[in-house]
Design a protein around this motif. Structure first.
Motif, PDB file in Angstrom:
ATOM      1  N   LYS A  24       0.845  -1.213   0.000  1.00  0.00           N
ATOM      2  CA  LYS A  24       0.000   0.000   0.000  1.00  0.00           C
ATOM      3  C   LYS A  24       0.870   1.248   0.000  1.00  0.00           C
ATOM      4  CE  LYS A  24      -4.325  -1.419   2.160  1.00  0.00           C
ATOM      5  NZ  LYS A  24      -5.051  -1.498   3.428  1.00  0.00           N
ATOM      6  N   LEU A  27       2.395   2.040  -3.344  1.00  0.00           N
ATOM      7  CA  LEU A  27       1.473   2.655  -4.305  1.00  0.00           C
ATOM      8  C   LEU A  27       1.297   4.156  -4.050  1.00  0.00           C
ATOM      9  CD1 LEU A  27      -1.137  -0.240  -4.533  1.00  0.00           C
ATOM     10  CD2 LEU A  27       0.394   0.557  -6.353  1.00  0.00           C
ATOM     11  N   LYS A  28       1.682   4.582  -2.841  1.00  0.00           N
ATOM     12  CA  LYS A  28       1.555   6.016  -2.547  1.00  0.00           C
ATOM     13  C   LYS A  28       2.767   6.800  -3.031  1.00  0.00           C
ATOM     14  CE  LYS A  28      -1.393   5.250   1.424  1.00  0.00           C
ATOM     15  NZ  LYS A  28      -1.231   4.677   2.765  1.00  0.00           N
ATOM     16  N   ASP A  30       5.729   7.925  -5.816  1.00  0.00           N
ATOM     17  CA  ASP A  30       5.818   8.107  -7.253  1.00  0.00           C
ATOM     18  C   ASP A  30       7.091   7.522  -7.835  1.00  0.00           C
ATOM     19  OD1 ASP A  30       3.855   8.952  -8.823  1.00  0.00           O
ATOM     20  OD2 ASP A  30       3.987  11.069  -8.226  1.00  0.00           O
ATOM     21  N   ALA A  97      -6.502  -2.160  -5.601  1.00  0.00           N
ATOM     22  CA  ALA A  97      -6.688  -1.364  -6.820  1.00  0.00           C
ATOM     23  C   ALA A  97      -8.173  -1.125  -7.079  1.00  0.00           C
ATOM     24  CB  ALA A  97      -6.058  -2.090  -8.006  1.00  0.00           C
ATOM     25  N   GLU A 100      -9.303   1.425  -4.335  1.00  0.00           N
ATOM     26  CA  GLU A 100      -8.662   2.743  -4.264  1.00  0.00           C
ATOM     27  C   GLU A 100      -8.374   3.365  -5.624  1.00  0.00           C
ATOM     28  OE1 GLU A 100      -5.544   2.729  -1.301  1.00  0.00           O
ATOM     29  OE2 GLU A 100      -6.712   1.391  -0.016  1.00  0.00           O
ATOM     30  N   TYR A 102      -6.480   2.239  -8.287  1.00  0.00           N
ATOM     31  CA  TYR A 102      -5.204   2.068  -9.004  1.00  0.00           C
ATOM     32  C   TYR A 102      -5.432   1.226 -10.257  1.00  0.00           C
ATOM     33  CZ  TYR A 102      -3.041   3.652  -4.659  1.00  0.00           C
ATOM     34  OH  TYR A 102      -2.688   4.376  -3.568  1.00  0.00           O
ATOM     35  N   SER A 103      -4.630   1.493 -11.285  1.00  0.00           N
ATOM     36  CA  SER A 103      -4.815   0.756 -12.538  1.00  0.00           C
ATOM     37  C   SER A 103      -3.819  -0.400 -12.657  1.00  0.00           C
ATOM     38  CB  SER A 103      -4.678   1.718 -13.718  1.00  0.00           C
ATOM     39  OG  SER A 103      -3.427   2.373 -13.654  1.00  0.00           O
ATOM     40  N   ASP A 164      -0.604   1.760 -12.686  1.00  0.00           N
ATOM     41  CA  ASP A 164       0.062   1.853 -11.387  1.00  0.00           C
ATOM     42  C   ASP A 164       0.756   0.529 -11.054  1.00  0.00           C
ATOM     43  OD1 ASP A 164      -0.843   4.505 -10.591  1.00  0.00           O
ATOM     44  OD2 ASP A 164      -2.844   3.597 -10.599  1.00  0.00           O
ATOM     45  N   ILE A 165       0.079  -0.563 -11.432  1.00  0.00           N
ATOM     46  CA  ILE A 165       0.552  -1.899 -11.056  1.00  0.00           C
ATOM     47  C   ILE A 165       0.756  -2.741 -12.315  1.00  0.00           C
ATOM     48  CG2 ILE A 165      -0.071  -4.032  -9.818  1.00  0.00           C
ATOM     49  CD1 ILE A 165      -2.014  -2.232  -8.131  1.00  0.00           C
ATOM     50  N   SER A 188       5.440   3.369 -13.702  1.00  0.00           N
ATOM     51  CA  SER A 188       4.470   2.681 -12.854  1.00  0.00           C
ATOM     52  C   SER A 188       4.970   2.703 -11.424  1.00  0.00           C
ATOM     53  CB  SER A 188       4.287   1.238 -13.337  1.00  0.00           C
ATOM     54  OG  SER A 188       3.773   1.241 -14.648  1.00  0.00           O
ATOM     55  N   LYS A 189       4.142   2.188 -10.519  1.00  0.00           N
ATOM     56  CA  LYS A 189       4.521   2.246  -9.103  1.00  0.00           C
ATOM     57  C   LYS A 189       4.986   0.907  -8.570  1.00  0.00           C
ATOM     58  CE  LYS A 189       1.715   6.191  -8.215  1.00  0.00           C
ATOM     59  NZ  LYS A 189       0.366   6.675  -7.933  1.00  0.00           N
TER      60      LYS A 189
END
Ligand code: UDP
Length: 251
Positions: A24, A27-28, A30, A97, A100, A102-103, A164-165, A188-189
């Motif tokens: 988590k 994902l926050k 960058d 995802a 919240e 996230y893609s 993001d993922i 991506s993250k």
């Protein structure tokens, strides 16, 4: 973060909830984070292959995806808390995802499989944004064709969609080599090398029934349903004997 080193592979000593908190937080931020999910077989390979060992150890999160690793760590009185599988963390990532926003991008498996997996996910997780998918049989670094145009195209597509993922399922060690080469070029993250997860989501492959998983007998289920894996399954006893015989196996 406490780590347990098994044959030089630095595995995070965390339980599933702690792993969830870590992803988590990834994902926050960058920037890209690399997740590797070694099992017994992979650790044995990494023991004898410095390049693979260094790649795995460069991960931002390294979880123990094999019950043999837990047993080995206990034998040497440096117990890992629990098995945290790539599959479970991947499903948790999907859930996060979905909730919240996230893609997700699916990269890997045979042609058509990632597409079917994406369709299944859209059915089961109505808010989930699966921005794209591609099979894992393009030419590139993972098969010794670094910078091949097919691979560059895949990266350009991913970066244009900015997931993001990223789930990367090319099997070991292809996915590890690919992540190591390209993670820093991806907008991506998080990228996770998660083997057959796309096959499972698509329905092409079944995970063991829960009872086998609870009893730590997933390896046994795989063996009885697919006896040709016997050579690979021998990795667990071989690993445990090697741990027993080497006083520096676990640190
Ligand atoms: N795979 C892939 N590209 C490749 C080799 C494998 O996308 O060049 C996929 C394969 O289709 C499967 C996953 O990677 O979905 C795991 O493959 P394999 O069974 O070889 O891996 P393992 O079981 O050893 O992790």
């Amino acid at each position: 973060m406490e780590k347990v080193s098994i044959f030089g592979v630095n595995i995070f000593n965390i339980d599933f909830n702690e792993a969830t908190e870590i992803v988590k937080n990834f994902l926050k931020e960058d920037k890209i984070h690399k997740i590797y999910t070694p099992n017994t077989e992979i650790v044995m390979e990494a023991r004898d292959n410095e390049e693979i060992r260094a790649i795995i150890n460069s991960g931002d999160l390294i979880i123990a995806d094999g019950i043999g690793l837990i047993y080995g760590s206990r034998m040497k009185k440096k117990p890992l808390k629990e098995r945290v599988t790539g599959f479970d963390i991947s499903m948790e990532l999907i859930d996060i995802a979905n909730k919240e926003g996230y893609s997700l991008y699916l990269l890997g498996a045979k042609p058509g499989v990632a597409k079917r997996a994406a369709e299944n996910l859209k059915k089961d997780y109505p808010n989930l944004n699966v921005v794209g998918h591609h099979d894992g049989y393009f030419k590139g670094t993972h098969i010794g064709m670094k910078n091949h145009e097919e691979e560059i195209q895949v990266i350009e597509e991913i970066n244009s969609l900015k997931p993001d993922i990223i789930f990367l399922g090319l099997g070991f060690p292809k996915q590890e080599l690919w992540i190591n080469e390209y993670a820093n070029k991806l907008n991506s993250k998080l990228i996770i090398g998660n083997g057959g997860v796309i096959d499972i989501i698509s329905g092409d492959m079944k995970r063991a029934p829960d009872i086998f998983i609870k009893l730590n007998l997933e390896w046994f289920y795989r063996l009885i349903t697919n006896p040709s894996r016997i050579a690979r399954q021998m990795a667990i006893p071989k690993f445990l004997i090697s741990v027993m015989l080497d006083k520096n196996a676990v640190k």
